[in-house]
Design an enzyme around this catalytic site. Structure first.
Site, PDB file in Angstrom:
ATOM      1  N   HIS A 118      -5.663   3.470  -1.597  1.00  0.00           N
ATOM      2  CA  HIS A 118      -6.995   3.790  -1.077  1.00  0.00           C
ATOM      3  C   HIS A 118      -7.364   5.174  -1.601  1.00  0.00           C
ATOM      4  O   HIS A 118      -6.758   6.172  -1.204  1.00  0.00           O
ATOM      5  CB  HIS A 118      -6.951   3.779   0.452  1.00  0.00           C
ATOM      6  CG  HIS A 118      -8.296   3.965   1.100  1.00  0.00           C
ATOM      7  ND1 HIS A 118      -8.516   3.720   2.429  1.00  0.00           N
ATOM      8  CD2 HIS A 118      -9.489   4.369   0.612  1.00  0.00           C
ATOM      9  CE1 HIS A 118      -9.786   3.954   2.736  1.00  0.00           C
ATOM     10  NE2 HIS A 118     -10.390   4.365   1.642  1.00  0.00           N
ATOM     11  N   THR A 122      -8.462   3.390   8.244  1.00  0.00           N
ATOM     12  CA  THR A 122      -9.646   2.530   8.292  1.00  0.00           C
ATOM     13  C   THR A 122      -9.725   1.905   9.692  1.00  0.00           C
ATOM     14  O   THR A 122      -8.718   1.407  10.211  1.00  0.00           O
ATOM     15  CB  THR A 122      -9.522   1.409   7.232  1.00  0.00           C
ATOM     16  OG1 THR A 122      -9.118   2.014   6.009  1.00  0.00           O
ATOM     17  CG2 THR A 122     -10.840   0.688   7.040  1.00  0.00           C
ATOM     18  N   GLU A 144     -10.853  -9.700   2.743  1.00  0.00           N
ATOM     19  CA  GLU A 144      -9.613  -9.287   3.401  1.00  0.00           C
ATOM     20  C   GLU A 144      -9.902  -9.225   4.894  1.00  0.00           C
ATOM     21  O   GLU A 144     -10.759  -8.450   5.351  1.00  0.00           O
ATOM     22  CB  GLU A 144      -9.121  -7.927   2.901  1.00  0.00           C
ATOM     23  CG  GLU A 144      -7.830  -7.528   3.629  1.00  0.00           C
ATOM     24  CD  GLU A 144      -7.133  -6.313   3.043  1.00  0.00           C
ATOM     25  OE1 GLU A 144      -7.327  -5.996   1.852  1.00  0.00           O
ATOM     26  OE2 GLU A 144      -6.371  -5.668   3.796  1.00  0.00           O
ATOM     27  N   ARG A 166      -9.550   7.902  -1.160  1.00  0.00           N
ATOM     28  CA  ARG A 166     -10.516   8.402  -0.171  1.00  0.00           C
ATOM     29  C   ARG A 166     -11.366   9.500  -0.785  1.00  0.00           C
ATOM     30  O   ARG A 166     -10.939  10.182  -1.716  1.00  0.00           O
ATOM     31  CB  ARG A 166      -9.774   8.955   1.054  1.00  0.00           C
ATOM     32  CG  ARG A 166      -9.224   7.857   1.943  1.00  0.00           C
ATOM     33  CD  ARG A 166      -8.616   8.412   3.226  1.00  0.00           C
ATOM     34  NE  ARG A 166      -8.398   7.325   4.167  1.00  0.00           N
ATOM     35  CZ  ARG A 166      -9.271   6.924   5.066  1.00  0.00           C
ATOM     36  NH1 ARG A 166     -10.434   7.544   5.186  1.00  0.00           N
ATOM     37  NH2 ARG A 166      -9.004   5.913   5.863  1.00  0.00           N
ATOM     38  N   ARG A 184      -7.103  12.811   0.324  1.00  0.00           N
ATOM     39  CA  ARG A 184      -6.042  13.448   1.112  1.00  0.00           C
ATOM     40  C   ARG A 184      -4.668  12.870   0.821  1.00  0.00           C
ATOM     41  O   ARG A 184      -3.658  13.469   1.129  1.00  0.00           O
ATOM     42  CB  ARG A 184      -6.354  13.371   2.598  1.00  0.00           C
ATOM     43  CG  ARG A 184      -6.311  11.980   3.188  1.00  0.00           C
ATOM     44  CD  ARG A 184      -6.638  12.043   4.666  1.00  0.00           C
ATOM     45  NE  ARG A 184      -6.470  10.775   5.292  1.00  0.00           N
ATOM     46  CZ  ARG A 184      -7.344  10.254   6.142  1.00  0.00           C
ATOM     47  NH1 ARG A 184      -8.453  10.901   6.423  1.00  0.00           N
ATOM     48  NH2 ARG A 184      -7.111   9.098   6.709  1.00  0.00           N
ATOM     49  N   GLU A 223      -8.595   0.251  -2.898  1.00  0.00           N
ATOM     50  CA  GLU A 223      -9.486   0.241  -1.730  1.00  0.00           C
ATOM     51  C   GLU A 223     -10.378   1.465  -1.837  1.00  0.00           C
ATOM     52  O   GLU A 223      -9.888   2.567  -2.107  1.00  0.00           O
ATOM     53  CB  GLU A 223      -8.684   0.385  -0.429  1.00  0.00           C
ATOM     54  CG  GLU A 223      -7.809  -0.779  -0.102  1.00  0.00           C
ATOM     55  CD  GLU A 223      -6.941  -0.480   1.127  1.00  0.00           C
ATOM     56  OE1 GLU A 223      -7.036   0.606   1.716  1.00  0.00           O
ATOM     57  OE2 GLU A 223      -6.151  -1.358   1.464  1.00  0.00           O
ATOM     58  N   HIS A 279      -3.741  -4.695   7.646  1.00  0.00           N
ATOM     59  CA  HIS A 279      -3.909  -3.562   8.555  1.00  0.00           C
ATOM     60  C   HIS A 279      -3.024  -3.721   9.787  1.00  0.00           C
ATOM     61  O   HIS A 279      -3.205  -4.646  10.563  1.00  0.00           O
ATOM     62  CB  HIS A 279      -5.347  -3.316   8.996  1.00  0.00           C
ATOM     63  CG  HIS A 279      -5.578  -1.849   9.260  1.00  0.00           C
ATOM     64  ND1 HIS A 279      -4.926  -1.180  10.266  1.00  0.00           N
ATOM     65  CD2 HIS A 279      -6.315  -0.933   8.600  1.00  0.00           C
ATOM     66  CE1 HIS A 279      -5.276   0.091  10.227  1.00  0.00           C
ATOM     67  NE2 HIS A 279      -6.113   0.278   9.220  1.00  0.00           N
ATOM     68  N   ASN A 305       0.854  -1.190   0.000  1.00  0.00           N
ATOM     69  CA  ASN A 305       0.000   0.000   0.000  1.00  0.00           C
ATOM     70  C   ASN A 305       0.893   1.244   0.000  1.00  0.00           C
ATOM     71  O   ASN A 305       1.699   1.441   0.927  1.00  0.00           O
ATOM     72  CB  ASN A 305      -0.896  -0.034   1.244  1.00  0.00           C
ATOM     73  CG  ASN A 305      -1.831   1.157   1.308  1.00  0.00           C
ATOM     74  OD1 ASN A 305      -1.403   2.289   1.085  1.00  0.00           O
ATOM     75  ND2 ASN A 305      -3.084   0.922   1.617  1.00  0.00           N
ATOM     76  N   HIS A 338       0.966   6.291   1.669  1.00  0.00           N
ATOM     77  CA  HIS A 338       1.738   7.280   2.425  1.00  0.00           C
ATOM     78  C   HIS A 338       2.899   7.886   1.639  1.00  0.00           C
ATOM     79  O   HIS A 338       3.508   8.861   2.079  1.00  0.00           O
ATOM     80  CB  HIS A 338       2.163   6.700   3.771  1.00  0.00           C
ATOM     81  CG  HIS A 338       0.949   6.432   4.618  1.00  0.00           C
ATOM     82  ND1 HIS A 338       0.022   7.410   4.906  1.00  0.00           N
ATOM     83  CD2 HIS A 338       0.461   5.287   5.157  1.00  0.00           C
ATOM     84  CE1 HIS A 338      -0.963   6.888   5.621  1.00  0.00           C
ATOM     85  NE2 HIS A 338      -0.729   5.596   5.776  1.00  0.00           N
TER      86      HIS A 338
HETATM   87  N1  PXP Z   1      -5.875  -3.249   4.136  1.00  0.00           N
HETATM   88  C1  PXP Z   1      -6.860  -2.321   4.247  1.00  0.00           C
HETATM   89  C2  PXP Z   1      -8.250  -2.712   3.862  1.00  0.00           C
HETATM   90  C3  PXP Z   1      -6.572  -1.015   4.672  1.00  0.00           C
HETATM   91  O1  PXP Z   1      -7.556  -0.110   4.762  1.00  0.00           O
HETATM   92  C4  PXP Z   1      -5.226  -0.679   4.958  1.00  0.00           C
HETATM   93  C5  PXP Z   1      -4.898   0.734   5.349  1.00  0.00           C
HETATM   94  O2  PXP Z   1      -5.121   1.571   4.265  1.00  0.00           O
HETATM   95  C6  PXP Z   1      -4.255  -1.667   4.830  1.00  0.00           C
HETATM   96  C7  PXP Z   1      -4.608  -2.955   4.434  1.00  0.00           C
HETATM   97  C8  PXP Z   1      -2.815  -1.395   5.097  1.00  0.00           C
HETATM   98  O3  PXP Z   1      -2.658  -1.091   6.458  1.00  0.00           O
HETATM   99  P1  PXP Z   1      -1.263  -0.596   6.992  1.00  0.00           P
HETATM  100  O4  PXP Z   1      -0.970   0.691   6.311  1.00  0.00           O
HETATM  101  O5  PXP Z   1      -1.497  -0.456   8.465  1.00  0.00           O
HETATM  102  O6  PXP Z   1      -0.255  -1.657   6.660  1.00  0.00           O
END
Ligand code: PXP
Length: 238
Positions: free
Chosen positions: A44, A102, A153, A46, A50, A71, A193, A8, A11
């Site tokens: 993601h 999330t 997931e 949003r 952001r 996402e 997550h 992901n 960031h």
């Molecule tokens: N899976 C989902 C559905 C999420 O919403 C997120 C956060 O955007 C992640 C995985 C990844 O989480 P993390 O950034 O804490 O590894």
């Protein structure tokens, strides 16, 4: 066989947006991740955009077909973006204004289920695989299967925030049972997550999970170790 890794890169975009600058570009980050061990790129989109912008999604889907896992919430404009750019798969997540990240799996109510059914049908018509982000709870896994999802997931947030070994063991057991049930129902299982270089192995060892979606720990490690090292180290763990 090693598990697949979805990185992901939200960031990377958070850093760019902090200065409203053209860099660091998530498209560059995606290329590096895919060359160094990532099987998928997760973003993601949003409602407030952001971090990831619609422009990012458009370019990522154009340059990395078959590799982008989006996402998003059930908001109509998110569905519209998914149908327009056609990522490989979409994970539908709950989204609340002002949340830092999330907060957990989808809450299945008759109203939500009706909307999910509709959105899943629209995505399937465009041959986009659909994942639902769920808590590791039997009833929710069964609902996801009934709604026609391809993937669940499992939310690992509670596990990743466990404050004792005993609590972590109990939460791992919940994840293992959820994974087993989902497999029995014919669903592919992902998990994500809050996973990091220390807590990921126990989840990977549960079995039945095909892909881990990990963002924050990899992007933050990349600040010190570099993105190729951060990604390849995580892939090696899996
Ligand atoms: N899976 C989902 C559905 C999420 O919403 C997120 C956060 O955007 C992640 C995985 C990844 O989480 P993390 O950034 O804490 O590894």
């Amino acid at each position: 066989m090693s598990l697949k890794l979805g990185v992901n890169i939200d960031h990377i975009a958070t850093l760019r947006q902090a200065r409203q600058a053209p860099y660091p570009d998530p498209v560059d980050a995606a290329a590096i991740c895919l060359n160094t061990g990532a099987d998928f790129i997760v973003v993601h989109l949003r409602k407030d955009q952001r971090h990831i912008q619609e422009r990012d999604l458009a370019l990522l889907c154009k340059y990395f077909p078959g590799k982008i896992h989006l996402e998003c919430s059930t908001a109509p404009e998110m569905e519209k973006a998914a149908l327009k750019y056609k990522p490989f798969s979409v994970c539908i997540v709950p989204e609340n204004p002002g949340e830092v990240t999330t907060t957990g799996g989808l809450k299945f109510t008759p109203k939500t289920n009706k909307r999910l059914l509709e959105m899943i049908e629209h995505l399937h018509k465009k041959h986009i695989l659909v994942s639902l982000f769920v808590s590791p709870v039997a009833a929710d896994i069964r609902t996801a299967a009934k709604l026609g999802a391809d993937i669940v997931e499992l939310c690992t947030r509670d596990y990743s925030e466990a404050t004792s070994a005993k609590q972590a063991r109990k939460l791992l057991q919940d994840l293992a049972l959820a994974s087993l049930l989902a497999n029995e129902l014919g669903l592919e299982v992902h998990a994500g997550h809050g996973l990091d270089y220390h807590n990921v192995l126990a989840v990977a060892d549960l079995g039945g999970i095909s892909c881990m979606n990990i963002g924050f720990s990899i992007v933050t490690r990349s600040l010190f170790a570099g993105l190729p090292t951060a990604v390849s180290e995580m892939k090696e763990l899996l």
